[in-house]
Design a protein around this motif. Sequence first.
Motif, PDB file in Angstrom:
ATOM      1  N   HIS A 316       1.714  12.784 -19.755  1.00  0.00           N
ATOM      2  CA  HIS A 316       0.472  13.458 -19.410  1.00  0.00           C
ATOM      3  C   HIS A 316       0.735  14.914 -19.036  1.00  0.00           C
ATOM      4  O   HIS A 316       1.729  15.225 -18.377  1.00  0.00           O
ATOM      5  N   ALA A 317      -0.201  15.778 -19.439  1.00  0.00           N
ATOM      6  CA  ALA A 317      -0.165  17.198 -19.068  1.00  0.00           C
ATOM      7  C   ALA A 317      -1.414  17.498 -18.257  1.00  0.00           C
ATOM      8  O   ALA A 317      -2.531  17.279 -18.728  1.00  0.00           O
ATOM      9  N   THR A 318      -1.228  17.990 -17.042  1.00  0.00           N
ATOM     10  CA  THR A 318      -2.377  18.245 -16.190  1.00  0.00           C
ATOM     11  C   THR A 318      -2.429  19.711 -15.766  1.00  0.00           C
ATOM     12  O   THR A 318      -1.401  20.381 -15.674  1.00  0.00           O
ATOM     13  N   GLY A 319      -3.644  20.175 -15.517  1.00  0.00           N
ATOM     14  CA  GLY A 319      -3.868  21.565 -15.137  1.00  0.00           C
ATOM     15  C   GLY A 319      -3.920  21.747 -13.639  1.00  0.00           C
ATOM     16  O   GLY A 319      -3.674  20.810 -12.867  1.00  0.00           O
ATOM     17  N   GLY A 320      -4.274  22.954 -13.218  1.00  0.00           N
ATOM     18  CA  GLY A 320      -4.239  23.296 -11.802  1.00  0.00           C
ATOM     19  C   GLY A 320      -5.480  22.861 -11.043  1.00  0.00           C
ATOM     20  O   GLY A 320      -6.312  22.093 -11.547  1.00  0.00           O
ATOM     21  N   MET A 321      -5.590  23.363  -9.815  1.00  0.00           N
ATOM     22  CA  MET A 321      -6.682  22.982  -8.935  1.00  0.00           C
ATOM     23  C   MET A 321      -7.757  24.055  -8.888  1.00  0.00           C
ATOM     24  O   MET A 321      -7.443  25.239  -8.750  1.00  0.00           O
ATOM     25  N   ALA A 322      -9.017  23.619  -8.981  1.00  0.00           N
ATOM     26  CA  ALA A 322     -10.147  24.525  -8.759  1.00  0.00           C
ATOM     27  C   ALA A 322     -10.342  24.665  -7.263  1.00  0.00           C
ATOM     28  O   ALA A 322     -10.637  23.696  -6.565  1.00  0.00           O
ATOM     29  N   ALA A 323     -10.181  25.899  -6.772  1.00  0.00           N
ATOM     30  CA  ALA A 323     -10.200  26.133  -5.324  1.00  0.00           C
ATOM     31  C   ALA A 323     -11.590  26.482  -4.794  1.00  0.00           C
ATOM     32  O   ALA A 323     -11.773  26.599  -3.586  1.00  0.00           O
ATOM     33  N   GLN A 324     -12.578  26.596  -5.677  1.00  0.00           N
ATOM     34  CA  GLN A 324     -13.902  27.020  -5.240  1.00  0.00           C
ATOM     35  C   GLN A 324     -14.564  25.946  -4.366  1.00  0.00           C
ATOM     36  O   GLN A 324     -14.417  24.754  -4.587  1.00  0.00           O
ATOM     37  N   ILE A 325     -15.336  26.441  -3.391  1.00  0.00           N
ATOM     38  CA  ILE A 325     -16.116  25.584  -2.509  1.00  0.00           C
ATOM     39  C   ILE A 325     -17.589  25.732  -2.875  1.00  0.00           C
ATOM     40  O   ILE A 325     -18.091  26.844  -3.034  1.00  0.00           O
ATOM     41  N   VAL A 326     -18.280  24.587  -2.994  1.00  0.00           N
ATOM     42  CA  VAL A 326     -19.697  24.612  -3.357  1.00  0.00           C
ATOM     43  C   VAL A 326     -20.510  24.876  -2.089  1.00  0.00           C
ATOM     44  O   VAL A 326     -20.967  23.961  -1.399  1.00  0.00           O
ATOM     45  N   THR A 327     -20.667  26.146  -1.769  1.00  0.00           N
ATOM     46  CA  THR A 327     -21.386  26.548  -0.569  1.00  0.00           C
ATOM     47  C   THR A 327     -21.797  28.001  -0.733  1.00  0.00           C
ATOM     48  O   THR A 327     -21.645  28.580  -1.809  1.00  0.00           O
ATOM     49  N   GLY A 328     -22.298  28.594   0.315  1.00  0.00           N
ATOM     50  CA  GLY A 328     -22.673  30.002   0.256  1.00  0.00           C
ATOM     51  C   GLY A 328     -24.059  30.217  -0.321  1.00  0.00           C
ATOM     52  O   GLY A 328     -24.871  29.299  -0.437  1.00  0.00           O
ATOM     53  N   GLU A 329     -24.308  31.445  -0.719  1.00  0.00           N
ATOM     54  CA  GLU A 329     -25.638  31.814  -1.183  1.00  0.00           C
ATOM     55  C   GLU A 329     -25.953  31.266  -2.564  1.00  0.00           C
ATOM     56  O   GLU A 329     -27.112  31.059  -2.900  1.00  0.00           O
ATOM     57  N   ASN A 330     -24.930  31.044  -3.387  1.00  0.00           N
ATOM     58  CA  ASN A 330     -25.183  30.608  -4.762  1.00  0.00           C
ATOM     59  C   ASN A 330     -24.223  29.484  -5.145  1.00  0.00           C
ATOM     60  O   ASN A 330     -23.301  29.690  -5.933  1.00  0.00           O
ATOM     61  N   PRO A 331     -24.417  28.274  -4.591  1.00  0.00           N
ATOM     62  CA  PRO A 331     -23.513  27.166  -4.910  1.00  0.00           C
ATOM     63  C   PRO A 331     -23.527  26.793  -6.388  1.00  0.00           C
ATOM     64  O   PRO A 331     -22.515  26.351  -6.929  1.00  0.00           O
ATOM     65  N   GLN A 332     -24.666  26.978  -7.043  1.00  0.00           N
ATOM     66  CA  GLN A 332     -24.741  26.641  -8.465  1.00  0.00           C
ATOM     67  C   GLN A 332     -23.811  27.512  -9.288  1.00  0.00           C
ATOM     68  O   GLN A 332     -23.196  27.056 -10.260  1.00  0.00           O
ATOM     69  N   LYS A 333     -23.685  28.783  -8.882  1.00  0.00           N
ATOM     70  CA  LYS A 333     -22.782  29.696  -9.583  1.00  0.00           C
ATOM     71  C   LYS A 333     -21.342  29.226  -9.452  1.00  0.00           C
ATOM     72  O   LYS A 333     -20.563  29.292 -10.411  1.00  0.00           O
ATOM     73  N   ALA A 334     -20.959  28.715  -8.264  1.00  0.00           N
ATOM     74  CA  ALA A 334     -19.606  28.194  -8.057  1.00  0.00           C
ATOM     75  C   ALA A 334     -19.340  27.018  -8.983  1.00  0.00           C
ATOM     76  O   ALA A 334     -18.266  26.912  -9.599  1.00  0.00           O
ATOM     77  N   ILE A 335     -20.324  26.129  -9.100  1.00  0.00           N
ATOM     78  CA  ILE A 335     -20.183  24.975  -9.990  1.00  0.00           C
ATOM     79  C   ILE A 335     -20.018  25.432 -11.430  1.00  0.00           C
ATOM     80  O   ILE A 335     -19.145  24.945 -12.162  1.00  0.00           O
ATOM     81  N   GLU A 336     -20.828  26.378 -11.851  1.00  0.00           N
ATOM     82  CA  GLU A 336     -20.762  26.881 -13.230  1.00  0.00           C
ATOM     83  C   GLU A 336     -19.405  27.514 -13.522  1.00  0.00           C
ATOM     84  O   GLU A 336     -18.854  27.333 -14.624  1.00  0.00           O
ATOM     85  N   ASN A 337     -18.870  28.249 -12.565  1.00  0.00           N
ATOM     86  CA  ASN A 337     -17.562  28.886 -12.765  1.00  0.00           C
ATOM     87  C   ASN A 337     -16.458  27.849 -12.932  1.00  0.00           C
ATOM     88  O   ASN A 337     -15.581  27.991 -13.788  1.00  0.00           O
ATOM     89  N   VAL A 338     -16.494  26.811 -12.100  1.00  0.00           N
ATOM     90  CA  VAL A 338     -15.478  25.757 -12.195  1.00  0.00           C
ATOM     91  C   VAL A 338     -15.612  25.018 -13.526  1.00  0.00           C
ATOM     92  O   VAL A 338     -14.614  24.774 -14.219  1.00  0.00           O
ATOM     93  N   VAL A 339     -16.818  24.666 -13.899  1.00  0.00           N
ATOM     94  CA  VAL A 339     -17.034  23.943 -15.157  1.00  0.00           C
ATOM     95  C   VAL A 339     -16.564  24.785 -16.345  1.00  0.00           C
ATOM     96  O   VAL A 339     -15.918  24.257 -17.268  1.00  0.00           O
ATOM     97  N   ALA A 340     -16.832  26.077 -16.323  1.00  0.00           N
ATOM     98  CA  ALA A 340     -16.399  26.947 -17.423  1.00  0.00           C
ATOM     99  C   ALA A 340     -14.882  26.998 -17.515  1.00  0.00           C
ATOM    100  O   ALA A 340     -14.306  26.885 -18.610  1.00  0.00           O
ATOM    101  N   ALA A 341     -14.208  27.144 -16.379  1.00  0.00           N
ATOM    102  CA  ALA A 341     -12.743  27.213 -16.380  1.00  0.00           C
ATOM    103  C   ALA A 341     -12.126  25.903 -16.824  1.00  0.00           C
ATOM    104  O   ALA A 341     -11.166  25.881 -17.615  1.00  0.00           O
ATOM    105  N   LYS A 342     -12.679  24.795 -16.344  1.00  0.00           N
ATOM    106  CA  LYS A 342     -12.114  23.491 -16.685  1.00  0.00           C
ATOM    107  C   LYS A 342     -12.446  23.084 -18.117  1.00  0.00           C
ATOM    108  O   LYS A 342     -11.701  22.326 -18.741  1.00  0.00           O
ATOM    109  N   THR A 343     -13.541  23.602 -18.655  1.00  0.00           N
ATOM    110  CA  THR A 343     -13.847  23.368 -20.070  1.00  0.00           C
ATOM    111  C   THR A 343     -12.746  23.948 -20.950  1.00  0.00           C
ATOM    112  O   THR A 343     -12.288  23.310 -21.914  1.00  0.00           O
ATOM    113  N   LEU A 344     -12.291  25.158 -20.608  1.00  0.00           N
ATOM    114  CA  LEU A 344     -11.218  25.788 -21.375  1.00  0.00           C
ATOM    115  C   LEU A 344      -9.928  24.979 -21.281  1.00  0.00           C
ATOM    116  O   LEU A 344      -9.190  24.845 -22.264  1.00  0.00           O
TER     117      LEU A 344
END
Length: 532
Positions: A316-344
Motif C-alpha cells: 500500500h502507498a499512502t499520502g500525508g495528513m490534511a491538517a485543516q480544521i473545519v472551523t472559523g468563518e468559512n468551514p466550507q472553504k476548508a472542506i473544499e480545500n481538503v477535498v481538492a488536495a485529496k482528489t489529486l
Amino acid sequence: MIEINVSPPGLETAYQTLFTETALSFLTELFLEFETRINQLYYDRCLRKYELKKSKYLPQFSRTKQRRDRSWLVKPVPGRLADRRLDLGDVSPSDSTHFFDALNAEVQGIQVDFDDGHCPTWRNQITGLYNVYKVVHRKEDKILKSPKDLPILMLRPRAWNMIEHNIMINGKKVPGPLVDFAILMYHNGSRLYEENSGPCFYLSKLESATEAKLWNDIFIWTQNKLGIPQATIKACVLIENILASFEMEEILFELKDHSLGLNCGIWDYAASIIAKFGHRNDFILPDRNKYVNMQRHFLKKYMELVVQICHSRGAHATGGMAAQIVTGENPQKAIENVVAAKTLEIQTGVDGFMVYDIKLVPKINQLWRKMCNTRINQLDRIPTDVISEADLLRMPSGGVTKIGLKHNVEVSILFVYNWLCGNGHFINKNSIEDSATAEISRSQVWQWITHMARLEENSEIITFELIRELTQNYVNSAVNLDKKYVIASANIFLDIVSSSEPPDFITTYLNDHYVFRRIHGSLEISKYNHKL
C-alpha cells in the motif's frame, strides 16, 4: 539493572500497571539484544552527515539485488488491513478526550501518535501508554460504541532521534522508540493479534534500508519472545527523509513479511532536504506557503515514486495528513480545500491518507466512494513513468515573502511554547501544527539567514537581526499566553536558527533541553527507583 523515574502524582495505578517487573525485564532484554546495532545506527547517521557536508555527493538509486529482482512481493496483509483509505492522524493518546473520540470515527485506522503530534513528558508517556492499554483490554466502559471489534490502532512510537530520559538500563538511557514499542507490545501485542486488530505500527524518520532491517529483526525477536506468529506485526514506513526516498525498494524488501507499505509526508520530508543539503545554495527552499506543495515537481515525483514502487511490490502507498480544521468563518472553504488536495492524491494512485479533524471524515469517505466506488485500494494502478534522481532533487523556484517569513517565525516559537507546556501539537489559524511543520519552519529560517536570502517585496536581506526583530514583535503581541514561557521559547528559537550547526531534529533539541526537563521532572533529585 534498570532505573526508572517515579510516577507523576495521580498516575500511580497506570505506572504500576505498565512498569511491572516482567514488562521491565522484557524491555531490558530487548535493549541489550539490540544495543550494539542501535549504537551503530547513530554512528552511521553521524558519518553520513559528515560525508554530505564535506563533499558534493548526491544520493543515487542503487543497483542492488533487491531492486533488480522483479519477482519478490511483500507478504499480503490480513483482510482488515487491505483497506487503508482513511486514518485519523496526530492522535496523541495522552489527549484522552481526542483519543477516545477518534476510536469511534468511521475510519480504517487511528494513528496513535507518540511522535510528531505528541510531547513525550513522563506524564504524557504514562497517560498515553495506559490509555492504549485500557482500550485494548476493555478496561473502561463506553469508550467504544461498538465493542465487537477494536479499531485498527496504528501505533507510532517515537523515532530513533528521541531518548527516554526517565529510564536507564545499565547506566545508559534507552531510546524512546524502544521504550514505546516494548511497553506497547508487551501489554497489548497478543491481545491485538487475538482480536484481529494488529499489532500495527508507523515507523518514523527512517533514513535507510539498514534501519528498516533493524526494525524487522526487532519484530522477529519480539514475536518469538511473546509467542506471536511470525509476520503478525505490520508496519508502515513513513518516507519523510530524502535519503530514504532513494532506498524505498530496499526498505520494502527488508520489511517484506511485516510491511504495511510506505507513507508520504510533505513537511518532514522537505525539512530533511535542508538538514542534509541546506549548507548548499543550490538547495535553498523558497517560501513554503507560496511555493512548496505536493504539485511542485520534486514532491509530485516523490509521491508518484512511492506509488510506483509500492504497487509494483504489492504494498500500500499512502499520502500525508490534511491538517485543516473545519472551523472559523468559512468551514466550507476548508472542506473544499481538503477535498481538492485529496482528489489529486487519489488520482496519483494512493491507497489512503490521513486527516486530523474528525468532522472531515464523512466528506472524505464520500470522496473515496465517488472516485473509487467499492474498490478498497488502488494496488492495481502501477505508474510507468521513469523517475530520476534529478526529479527528486529539483528544488522549486521562488523567493521569500514577509508574510511567509513571519509565519515560520510564529509557528516555530509557538511549537517550542507548546512543547514546554507539554503539548505536541496545537491549532493555529485553523490548521494543526506539529513537529513536522515546526521542522520546516525553523529549518527555512536558518537556511535563509545562512544564505542571505532576500525578501520578494523589497529585496531586503534576511539577517539574524531581522529575525530577532520579528521575534521580539511576536513576543510583544502574544496574548493569552504565559509570558515567561513565550520569552523562553523565543530565546530557544533564536538559539536554534543562529546556530552554525543546527540540530537535525527540533524535538531532539527540545527533549534534551534543560528548561524542558526541569519543567517536566526528569532532572529532579532523588526521583529514580532501582529495579531488577
